[in-house]
Write a protein that holds these residues in place. Structure first.
Motif, PDB file in Angstrom:
ATOM      1  N   UNK A  40       0.817  -1.210   0.000  1.00  0.00           N
ATOM      2  CA  UNK A  40       0.000   0.000   0.000  1.00  0.00           C
ATOM      3  C   UNK A  40       0.855   1.266   0.000  1.00  0.00           C
ATOM      4  N   UNK A  41       2.133   1.158   0.384  1.00  0.00           N
ATOM      5  CA  UNK A  41       3.022   2.324   0.426  1.00  0.00           C
ATOM      6  C   UNK A  41       3.419   2.814  -0.960  1.00  0.00           C
ATOM      7  N   UNK A  42       3.312   1.981  -1.979  1.00  0.00           N
ATOM      8  CA  UNK A  42       3.787   2.361  -3.309  1.00  0.00           C
ATOM      9  C   UNK A  42       3.063   3.577  -3.870  1.00  0.00           C
ATOM     10  N   UNK A  43       1.716   3.626  -3.904  1.00  0.00           N
ATOM     11  CA  UNK A  43       1.052   4.825  -4.423  1.00  0.00           C
ATOM     12  C   UNK A  43       1.401   6.088  -3.631  1.00  0.00           C
ATOM     13  N   UNK A  44       1.468   5.961  -2.317  1.00  0.00           N
ATOM     14  CA  UNK A  44       1.808   7.112  -1.480  1.00  0.00           C
ATOM     15  C   UNK A  44       3.212   7.615  -1.790  1.00  0.00           C
ATOM     16  N   UNK A  45       4.145   6.701  -1.988  1.00  0.00           N
ATOM     17  CA  UNK A  45       5.529   7.063  -2.286  1.00  0.00           C
ATOM     18  C   UNK A  45       5.621   7.787  -3.630  1.00  0.00           C
ATOM     19  N   UNK A  46       4.907   7.279  -4.617  1.00  0.00           N
ATOM     20  CA  UNK A  46       4.964   7.866  -5.960  1.00  0.00           C
ATOM     21  C   UNK A  46       4.326   9.252  -5.992  1.00  0.00           C
ATOM     22  N   UNK A  47       3.194   9.405  -5.314  1.00  0.00           N
ATOM     23  CA  UNK A  47       2.430  10.650  -5.403  1.00  0.00           C
ATOM     24  C   UNK A  47       3.017  11.751  -4.527  1.00  0.00           C
ATOM     25  N   UNK A  48       3.431  11.407  -3.299  1.00  0.00           N
ATOM     26  CA  UNK A  48       3.752  12.447  -2.331  1.00  0.00           C
ATOM     27  C   UNK A  48       5.238  12.635  -2.030  1.00  0.00           C
ATOM     28  N   UNK A  49       6.049  11.560  -2.048  1.00  0.00           N
ATOM     29  CA  UNK A  49       7.385  11.730  -1.499  1.00  0.00           C
ATOM     30  C   UNK A  49       8.532  11.337  -2.392  1.00  0.00           C
ATOM     31  N   UNK A  50       8.313  11.224  -3.700  1.00  0.00           N
ATOM     32  CA  UNK A  50       9.301  10.636  -4.589  1.00  0.00           C
ATOM     33  C   UNK A  50      10.633  11.379  -4.578  1.00  0.00           C
ATOM     34  N   UNK A  51      10.618  12.694  -4.500  1.00  0.00           N
ATOM     35  CA  UNK A  51      11.845  13.484  -4.648  1.00  0.00           C
ATOM     36  C   UNK A  51      12.512  13.871  -3.326  1.00  0.00           C
ATOM     37  N   UNK A  52      11.939  13.468  -2.197  1.00  0.00           N
ATOM     38  CA  UNK A  52      12.500  13.868  -0.909  1.00  0.00           C
ATOM     39  C   UNK A  52      13.773  13.090  -0.596  1.00  0.00           C
ATOM     40  N   UNK A  53      14.597  13.638   0.291  1.00  0.00           N
ATOM     41  CA  UNK A  53      15.869  13.002   0.675  1.00  0.00           C
ATOM     42  C   UNK A  53      15.654  11.629   1.274  1.00  0.00           C
ATOM     43  N   UNK A  54      14.555  11.430   1.981  1.00  0.00           N
ATOM     44  CA  UNK A  54      14.298  10.164   2.667  1.00  0.00           C
ATOM     45  C   UNK A  54      13.324   9.264   1.905  1.00  0.00           C
ATOM     46  N   UNK A  55      13.055   9.577   0.651  1.00  0.00           N
ATOM     47  CA  UNK A  55      12.169   8.729  -0.147  1.00  0.00           C
ATOM     48  C   UNK A  55      12.889   7.447  -0.547  1.00  0.00           C
ATOM     49  N   UNK A  56      12.224   6.325  -0.394  1.00  0.00           N
ATOM     50  CA  UNK A  56      12.793   5.054  -0.843  1.00  0.00           C
ATOM     51  C   UNK A  56      12.503   4.790  -2.321  1.00  0.00           C
ATOM     52  N   UNK A  57      11.643   5.606  -2.927  1.00  0.00           N
ATOM     53  CA  UNK A  57      11.295   5.456  -4.351  1.00  0.00           C
ATOM     54  C   UNK A  57      10.996   3.998  -4.686  1.00  0.00           C
ATOM     55  N   UNK A  58      10.188   3.394  -3.854  1.00  0.00           N
ATOM     56  CA  UNK A  58       9.918   1.963  -3.984  1.00  0.00           C
ATOM     57  C   UNK A  58       8.805   1.683  -4.981  1.00  0.00           C
ATOM     58  N   UNK A  59       9.052   0.721  -5.849  1.00  0.00           N
ATOM     59  CA  UNK A  59       8.028   0.148  -6.722  1.00  0.00           C
ATOM     60  C   UNK A  59       8.133  -1.367  -6.567  1.00  0.00           C
ATOM     61  N   UNK A  60       7.011  -2.001  -6.235  1.00  0.00           N
ATOM     62  CA  UNK A  60       7.017  -3.453  -6.020  1.00  0.00           C
ATOM     63  C   UNK A  60       5.742  -4.048  -6.583  1.00  0.00           C
ATOM     64  N   UNK A  61       5.874  -5.118  -7.352  1.00  0.00           N
ATOM     65  CA  UNK A  61       4.721  -5.765  -7.973  1.00  0.00           C
ATOM     66  C   UNK A  61       4.846  -7.277  -7.836  1.00  0.00           C
ATOM     67  N   UNK A  62       3.751  -7.921  -7.442  1.00  0.00           N
ATOM     68  CA  UNK A  62       3.683  -9.376  -7.342  1.00  0.00           C
ATOM     69  C   UNK A  62       2.653  -9.903  -8.328  1.00  0.00           C
TER      70      UNK A  62
END
Length: 215
Positions: A40-62
């Motif tokens: 569930x963190x993937x959409x939040x990461x992409x929309x809100x925090x992608x460019x921040x210093x502490x962003x993990x820029x995570x994309x995960x698909x199963x």
């Protein structure tokens, strides 16, 4: 080697348990043979925090296939960016270290890989799963300039609960807890190595929630 033995033992135990019940499981037709899911963190990461210093820029698909009503195999794609060592645990103060910035790398570590998963339904929605993910590592400075490459074998054990909903039970959520372990992660450059050497190669009790769709 001890960690590798434990992972292999866990995987073999789950596989043996699955095989011992396969004849019973195959008597019941599978309603939905395929499923896809993401944390569930993937959409939040992409929309809100992608460019921040502490962003993990995570994309995960199963992408998973139901062999029967108990045994599920799949393929996992994942990529993320680390700004501090993955081995900082809860009792090391991982949240405090993120806020203070005391353990930040001098750059970033991007890890990307494709692996395999096995999930075993234990009782009603309760399940256990094991995932093995080989990863290519790319170390960069803060401006994104490449420093060097490395390799990691990332493994995880999961215990969670599957909850399906909707008219045909196609949508689902899976709250779960992970035990993560990795090996061969020993090629870090200066500016990274000093922090990696302070922490181990196991992260216990990582909470997560996956959301997905069956078809």
């Amino acid at each position: 080697m001890k960690n590798l033995f434990l992972i292999l033992l866990s995987f073999c135990t789950l596989s043996a348990f699955a095989q011992s019940n396969s004849s019973v499981d195959q008597e019941t037709e599978v309603a939905h043979k395929w499923r896809v899911s993401i944390p569930y963190l993937v959409p939040d990461e992409i929309i809100y925090g992608w460019s921040s210093r502490t962003s993990t820029q995570m994309v995960e698909l199963h992408v998973k296939r139901n062999l029967d009503n108990k045994n599920i195999v799949g393929v996992k794609f994942a990529t993320w960016r680390l700004f501090q060592p993955m081995g900082i645990t809860w009792w090391d103060g991982v949240v405090d270290k993120i806020e203070s910035g005391t353990e930040y790398y001098d750059g970033y570590l991007r890890e990307t890989g494709i692996g395999i998963t096995y999930q075993r339904m234990l009782w009603k929605g309760l399940f256990a799963s094991v995932e093995v993910l080989p990863q290519i590592q790319t170390y960069t400075d803060l401006d994104g300039n490449k420093i060097k490459n490395g390799f990691k074998l990332y493994n995880s054990l999961h215990l969670g609960y599957h909850v399906a909903f909707g008219k045909k039970k196609r949508f689902f959520i899976e709250p779960q807890v992970h035990i993560n372990q990795w090996m061969f992660d020993n090629n870090s450059p200066e500016g990274f190595k000093e922090f990696d050497d302070k922490y181990g190669n196991v992260f216990l009790f990582e909470p997560n929630i996956y959301i997905g769709w069956k078809f």
